[in-house]
Design an enzyme around this catalytic site. Sequence first.
Site, PDB file in Angstrom:
ATOM      1  N   TYR A 116      10.993   2.571  22.402  1.00  0.00           N
ATOM      2  CA  TYR A 116      11.539   3.738  21.701  1.00  0.00           C
ATOM      3  C   TYR A 116      11.142   5.037  22.393  1.00  0.00           C
ATOM      4  CZ  TYR A 116      12.409   0.267  18.051  1.00  0.00           C
ATOM      5  OH  TYR A 116      12.824  -0.833  17.350  1.00  0.00           O
ATOM      6  N   GLU A 170      11.283   3.370  11.683  1.00  0.00           N
ATOM      7  CA  GLU A 170       9.885   3.037  11.485  1.00  0.00           C
ATOM      8  C   GLU A 170       9.591   1.816  12.337  1.00  0.00           C
ATOM      9  OE1 GLU A 170      11.262   5.027   7.757  1.00  0.00           O
ATOM     10  OE2 GLU A 170      11.911   3.131   8.645  1.00  0.00           O
TER      11      GLU A 170
END
Length: 155
Positions: free
Chosen positions: A111, A99
């Site tokens: 990411y 998350e």
Amino acid sequence: MKVEDIEQICLIEEESFTTPWTAGAFYNELVNNHFARYMVMEYNGEVAGYAGMWLIMDEAHVTNIAVREKFRGFKLGQRLVVELKKTAGYLGASRMTLEVRESNEIARNLYRKLGFEASGVRKGYYSDNNEDAIIMWAELGSFPQASTEGADGSE
């Protein structure tokens, strides 16, 4: 990561997060949580960054990644994520999730660059300001590998 690293890890937590983990939380992760795997990156004996994950069945869940303020800007966070992915794959995971704060564009871009894709939202996930978290997943092995082309004379 070793228990002896916790003091330095907590300094990085304080620099990095509005709701940092406590020394007790890290101690519990290292000593009692059999699903937890943590690593540190050191420079001249000083912890420059760290990363952690839980391995459950064939999935790895990233718990935290942080780099000491004075070591930021040298792509150490990227190296930590790559090492987490390699380690998770080696230990049998086929997918990894994490998350990330909706407002943290730098982390979200990193990411994405390393093969993670947004797959959902956790509303009000962060207790300090009720910010949403973006849930991201990556298939392990989908991140860019360092090129070995020409290293042994072949292509």
